[in-house]
Design a protein around this motif. Structure first.
Motif, PDB file in Angstrom:
ATOM      1  N   HIS A  96      26.755  59.293  48.478  1.00 39.68           N
ATOM      2  CA  HIS A  96      27.258  59.137  47.225  1.00 39.68           C
ATOM      3  C   HIS A  96      28.413  60.290  46.738  1.00 39.68           C
ATOM      4  O   HIS A  96      29.427  59.415  46.067  1.00 39.68           O
ATOM      5  CB  HIS A  96      26.067  59.483  46.382  1.00 39.68           C
ATOM      6  CG  HIS A  96      25.139  58.207  46.471  1.00 39.68           C
ATOM      7  ND1 HIS A  96      25.314  57.212  45.953  1.00 39.68           N
ATOM      8  CD2 HIS A  96      23.617  58.368  46.846  1.00 39.68           C
ATOM      9  CE1 HIS A  96      24.249  56.286  46.222  1.00 39.68           C
ATOM     10  NE2 HIS A  96      23.183  57.119  46.622  1.00 39.68           N
ATOM     11  N   ARG A 147      17.515  62.531  52.558  1.00 36.36           N
ATOM     12  CA  ARG A 147      17.944  62.833  51.270  1.00 36.36           C
ATOM     13  C   ARG A 147      19.468  63.436  51.353  1.00 36.36           C
ATOM     14  O   ARG A 147      20.383  63.072  50.427  1.00 36.36           O
ATOM     15  CB  ARG A 147      16.967  63.704  50.498  1.00 36.36           C
ATOM     16  CG  ARG A 147      17.380  63.935  49.024  1.00 36.36           C
ATOM     17  CD  ARG A 147      16.209  64.462  48.318  1.00 36.36           C
ATOM     18  NE  ARG A 147      15.314  63.184  47.933  1.00 36.36           N
ATOM     19  CZ  ARG A 147      15.514  62.489  47.021  1.00 36.36           C
ATOM     20  NH1 ARG A 147      16.786  62.194  46.449  1.00 36.36           N
ATOM     21  NH2 ARG A 147      14.405  61.372  46.876  1.00 36.36           N
ATOM     22  N   GLN A 174      15.082  47.421  40.380  1.00 37.07           N
ATOM     23  CA  GLN A 174      16.089  48.267  40.581  1.00 37.07           C
ATOM     24  C   GLN A 174      16.530  48.307  42.032  1.00 37.07           C
ATOM     25  O   GLN A 174      15.441  48.757  42.974  1.00 37.07           O
ATOM     26  CB  GLN A 174      15.482  49.846  40.632  1.00 37.07           C
ATOM     27  CG  GLN A 174      16.594  50.919  40.727  1.00 37.07           C
ATOM     28  CD  GLN A 174      15.764  52.264  40.647  1.00 37.07           C
ATOM     29  OE1 GLN A 174      14.874  52.599  39.832  1.00 37.07           O
ATOM     30  NE2 GLN A 174      16.314  53.227  41.208  1.00 37.07           N
ATOM     31  N   ASN A 224       9.003  49.196  42.387  1.00 39.51           N
ATOM     32  CA  ASN A 224      10.272  49.006  41.481  1.00 39.51           C
ATOM     33  C   ASN A 224       9.864  47.862  40.501  1.00 39.51           C
ATOM     34  O   ASN A 224      10.260  46.748  40.653  1.00 39.51           O
ATOM     35  CB  ASN A 224      11.374  48.759  42.184  1.00 39.51           C
ATOM     36  CG  ASN A 224      11.936  49.941  43.164  1.00 39.51           C
ATOM     37  OD1 ASN A 224      12.506  50.741  42.655  1.00 39.51           O
ATOM     38  ND2 ASN A 224      11.565  49.720  44.424  1.00 39.51           N
ATOM     39  N   GLU A 239       9.217  55.326  47.746  1.00 40.18           N
ATOM     40  CA  GLU A 239       8.801  56.173  46.710  1.00 40.18           C
ATOM     41  C   GLU A 239       9.802  57.429  46.884  1.00 40.18           C
ATOM     42  O   GLU A 239      10.112  57.792  46.022  1.00 40.18           O
ATOM     43  CB  GLU A 239       7.487  56.502  47.243  1.00 40.18           C
ATOM     44  CG  GLU A 239       6.207  55.681  46.991  1.00 40.18           C
ATOM     45  CD  GLU A 239       5.100  56.083  47.704  1.00 40.18           C
ATOM     46  OE1 GLU A 239       3.821  55.462  47.160  1.00 40.18           O
ATOM     47  OE2 GLU A 239       4.755  57.084  48.580  1.00 40.18           O
ATOM     48  N   THR A 257      19.693  51.417  46.587  1.00 39.78           N
ATOM     49  CA  THR A 257      19.597  50.299  45.780  1.00 39.78           C
ATOM     50  C   THR A 257      19.514  48.871  46.826  1.00 39.78           C
ATOM     51  O   THR A 257      19.263  47.901  46.468  1.00 39.78           O
ATOM     52  CB  THR A 257      20.368  50.007  44.700  1.00 39.78           C
ATOM     53  OG1 THR A 257      21.870  50.214  44.991  1.00 39.78           O
ATOM     54  CG2 THR A 257      19.993  51.194  43.625  1.00 39.78           C
ATOM     55  N   TYR A 307      12.981  57.490  48.058  1.00 41.72           N
ATOM     56  CA  TYR A 307      14.555  57.087  48.049  1.00 41.72           C
ATOM     57  C   TYR A 307      15.318  55.875  47.102  1.00 41.72           C
ATOM     58  O   TYR A 307      16.235  56.000  47.061  1.00 41.72           O
ATOM     59  CB  TYR A 307      15.061  56.926  49.510  1.00 41.72           C
ATOM     60  CG  TYR A 307      14.649  58.076  50.420  1.00 41.72           C
ATOM     61  CD1 TYR A 307      15.176  59.411  50.134  1.00 41.72           C
ATOM     62  CD2 TYR A 307      14.041  57.891  51.839  1.00 41.72           C
ATOM     63  CE1 TYR A 307      14.822  60.329  51.095  1.00 41.72           C
ATOM     64  CE2 TYR A 307      13.629  58.768  52.549  1.00 41.72           C
ATOM     65  CZ  TYR A 307      14.289  59.683  52.206  1.00 41.72           C
ATOM     66  OH  TYR A 307      13.631  61.174  53.089  1.00 41.72           O
ATOM     67  N   SER A 308      14.157  55.412  46.266  1.00 42.74           N
ATOM     68  CA  SER A 308      14.783  54.563  45.404  1.00 42.74           C
ATOM     69  C   SER A 308      15.697  54.971  44.357  1.00 42.74           C
ATOM     70  O   SER A 308      16.378  54.280  43.709  1.00 42.74           O
ATOM     71  CB  SER A 308      13.513  53.791  44.859  1.00 42.74           C
ATOM     72  OG  SER A 308      12.927  52.854  45.536  1.00 42.74           O
ATOM     73  N   ASP A 309      15.587  56.486  44.002  1.00 44.04           N
ATOM     74  CA  ASP A 309      16.810  57.229  43.243  1.00 44.04           C
ATOM     75  C   ASP A 309      17.979  57.106  43.777  1.00 44.04           C
ATOM     76  O   ASP A 309      19.037  57.127  43.238  1.00 44.04           O
ATOM     77  CB  ASP A 309      16.029  58.276  42.816  1.00 44.04           C
ATOM     78  CG  ASP A 309      16.057  59.394  43.836  1.00 44.04           C
ATOM     79  OD1 ASP A 309      15.722  59.102  45.006  1.00 44.04           O
ATOM     80  OD2 ASP A 309      16.213  60.432  43.491  1.00 44.04           O
ATOM     81  N   GLN A 310      18.097  56.953  45.152  1.00 45.46           N
ATOM     82  CA  GLN A 310      19.279  57.011  45.799  1.00 45.46           C
ATOM     83  C   GLN A 310      19.933  55.618  46.538  1.00 45.46           C
ATOM     84  O   GLN A 310      21.021  55.820  46.799  1.00 45.46           O
ATOM     85  CB  GLN A 310      19.254  58.195  46.913  1.00 45.46           C
ATOM     86  CG  GLN A 310      19.129  59.543  46.365  1.00 45.46           C
ATOM     87  CD  GLN A 310      18.901  60.615  47.673  1.00 45.46           C
ATOM     88  OE1 GLN A 310      18.126  60.339  48.404  1.00 45.46           O
ATOM     89  NE2 GLN A 310      19.839  61.526  47.636  1.00 45.46           N
ATOM     90  N   LYS A 318      22.850  61.793  49.633  1.00 46.51           N
ATOM     91  CA  LYS A 318      23.404  62.564  49.032  1.00 46.51           C
ATOM     92  C   LYS A 318      25.008  62.634  49.294  1.00 46.51           C
ATOM     93  O   LYS A 318      26.082  62.632  48.425  1.00 46.51           O
ATOM     94  CB  LYS A 318      22.901  63.952  48.484  1.00 46.51           C
ATOM     95  CG  LYS A 318      23.709  64.754  47.727  1.00 46.51           C
ATOM     96  CD  LYS A 318      22.941  66.093  47.532  1.00 46.51           C
ATOM     97  CE  LYS A 318      23.969  67.194  46.461  1.00 46.51           C
ATOM     98  NZ  LYS A 318      23.328  68.731  46.366  1.00 46.51           N
TER      99      LYS A 318
END
Length: 476
Positions: free
Chosen positions: A108, A101, A216, A212, A152, A159, A154-157, A105
């Motif tokens: 990004h 994570r 996403q 997803n 579960e 794609t 890292y799909s927010d970080q 971060k």
């Protein structure tokens, strides 16, 4: 002649966890960790993966250097052996989870897009010892548990997801040609492992889409394509090339893109009594879960001729009973690696994807050249790697031609960003845009890193000053 790529073309680099991170704080040994700790003499200069390029401890500085080299997207892998605590239950180690994570971060924050691969040869060695590794469908299901945890977490970080890197190399290295532990030579096991890897990829795609539900991101796989060229147009050479193409390339492309296996290859394996064990439910999973995008690793062509010994001879079944390798006279070589340099094949790959594989969106996921003793090109504190610049330029020229003719290629990722550890070869050959001084883990841009930065910023690829051949003579 200058080559111009569109503004939305992605310029990236590729690496992997086992080759960059080091083994710091990992929960489990993978097959290479175990091989090194039991037989270090098998590795070049006895150098193993324990430190690698120290990305685990130095990722912030490394990512900043990659940004300086123009890297817009970085293909990395999440190590199964680092993220998962209990391999059977698929529970997550919080230290490993936090590490990835933090890496994402930082990427990004720097404007580097993560392209994340879930398996880069890092099979937990206990799964090899307990179940036979990729021969086992139980291992397939454990891999899917691991993949599910990644989606579960890292799909927010992330794609851009990929299920495997080079499944063919897993089959070749572990079950045919003895360059990955456990160094088995068994054609039947190789065939089953190939099937299981395709099944595992499809099941991971299914898990991704279950998590997803609102689309996403995308998911694909990464294959090393070695276009097959016959030694001649003689019927025997053409037949050898046809089988080699099906075994080396179509065995992975057909199920991933079309949801089925090559009929002619299946018939041959069945006739030879080595066809994989499969169920109708498994084949339905493969048919229903096709990839969104394809990553293509390309380094060298695959030239074959008719086998000198008849396949009907009394011998153990191996795929190469149907072909012999062929060395084209006058070929250009990377002599340090033993690979032919043939950039024309990148155009042929693009046209094959366009004609036979639905012109699926794809990108060059790896392309590069590694040479030995690169320190000899060190001048005024910088590696003057004109040979690497020329290698990339030549391949990009053929890629640009293919795109102009309708190929759906949207990116080029060089192998690799920073000099990394490379399996049994360790640090024998260097591939990076960035030099890694192993004595102190000091890293600095090579000439190619500065060149790549300019290309990424402008999309413009200009000819280099010196031809590759002049450098090739220096490192032969």
């Amino acid at each position: 002649m200058n080559i111009q790529f569109d503004a939305d073309f992605v310029w990236g680099a590729a690496t992997s966890g086992p080759q960059a991170e080091g083994t710091f704080h990992k929960k489990h040994e993978n097959i290479f960790d175990y091989h090194y700790h039991t037989r270090p003499q098998d590795f070049y200069h006895n150098v193993g993966p324990d430190v690698a390029s120290n990305f685990y401890n130095d990722y912030e500085n490394d990512l900043a250097l990659l940004k300086q080299a123009g890297v817009q997207a970085l293909r990395i892998s999440i190590q199964w052996t680092r993220l998962i605590d209990d391999l059977e239950a698929g529970t997550v180690d919080p230290v490993g989870a936090d590490y990835y994570r933090r890496v994402f971060k930082t990427m990004h924050q720097l404007g580097i897009t993560p392209y994340v691969n879930l398996h880069h040869f890092d099979l937990p060695v206990t799964l090899q010892h307990q179940y036979g590794g990729w021969q086992s469908k139980h291992v397939v299901d454990l891999y899917v548990k691991f993949a599910t945890r990644c989606f579960e977490l890292y799909s927010d970080q992330v794609t851009h997801w990929f299920t495997f890197n080079e499944p063919k190399v897993i089959v070749d290295g572990q079950y045919l040609y003895q360059f990955h532990y456990p160094n088995i030579v068994d054609g039947r096991m190789a065939v089953q492992a190939a099937y299981n890897l395709n099944l595992a990829s499809a099941k991971a795609v299914a898990a991704f889409r279950q998590i997803n539900r609102q689309p996403q991101g995308t998911i694909g796989t990464i294959v090393n394509l070695t276009p097959v060229y016959p030694a001649s147009q003689a019927p025997e050479d053409l037949a050898a090339a046809r089988f080699a193409e099906q075994w080396a390339n179509d065995l992975y492309l057909e199920p991933a893109i079309h949801g089925r296996f090559p009929e002619e290859l299946v018939a041959r394996l069945k006739q030879d009594g080595v066809l994989w064990e499969a169920t109708s439910d498994e084949l339905a999973v493969i048919a229903a879960n096709r990839i969104d995008v394809l990553g293509v690793n390309y380094y060298h062509p695959f030239r074959v001729q008719a086998p000198a010994v008849s396949p009907d001879s009394l011998q153990a079944w191996l795929p190469d009973i149907y072909f012999d390798n062929y060395d084209m006279p006058g070929r250009k070589m990377n002599l340090d690696k033993g690979w032919e340099i043939y950039p024309d094949a990148l155009y042929d790959i693009a046209m094959t994807i366009k004609r036979r594989y639905d012109n699926l969106p794809w990108f060059v996921a790896e392309n590069g050249i590694g040479v030995a003793n690169e320190e000899r090109f060190l001048k005024d504190g910088m590696v003057q790697d004109d040979y690497r610049i020329q290698f990339m330029t030549d391949h990009l020229r053929f890629l640009s031609q293919a795109i102009a003719e309708g190929a759906n290629c949207h990116g080029y990722f060089v192998w690799t960003g920073i000099d990394c550890w490379s399996w049994l070869n360790a640090y024998k050959n260097r591939y990076g845009l960035i030099r890694n001084d192993l004595r102190n883990q000091t890293k600095s841009l090579k000439k190619s890193g500065h060149w790549f930065s300019q290309v990424a910023a402008t999309g413009l690829v200009a000819p280099t000053l010196r031809p590759f051949e002049s450098e090739e003579k220096n490192h032969g």
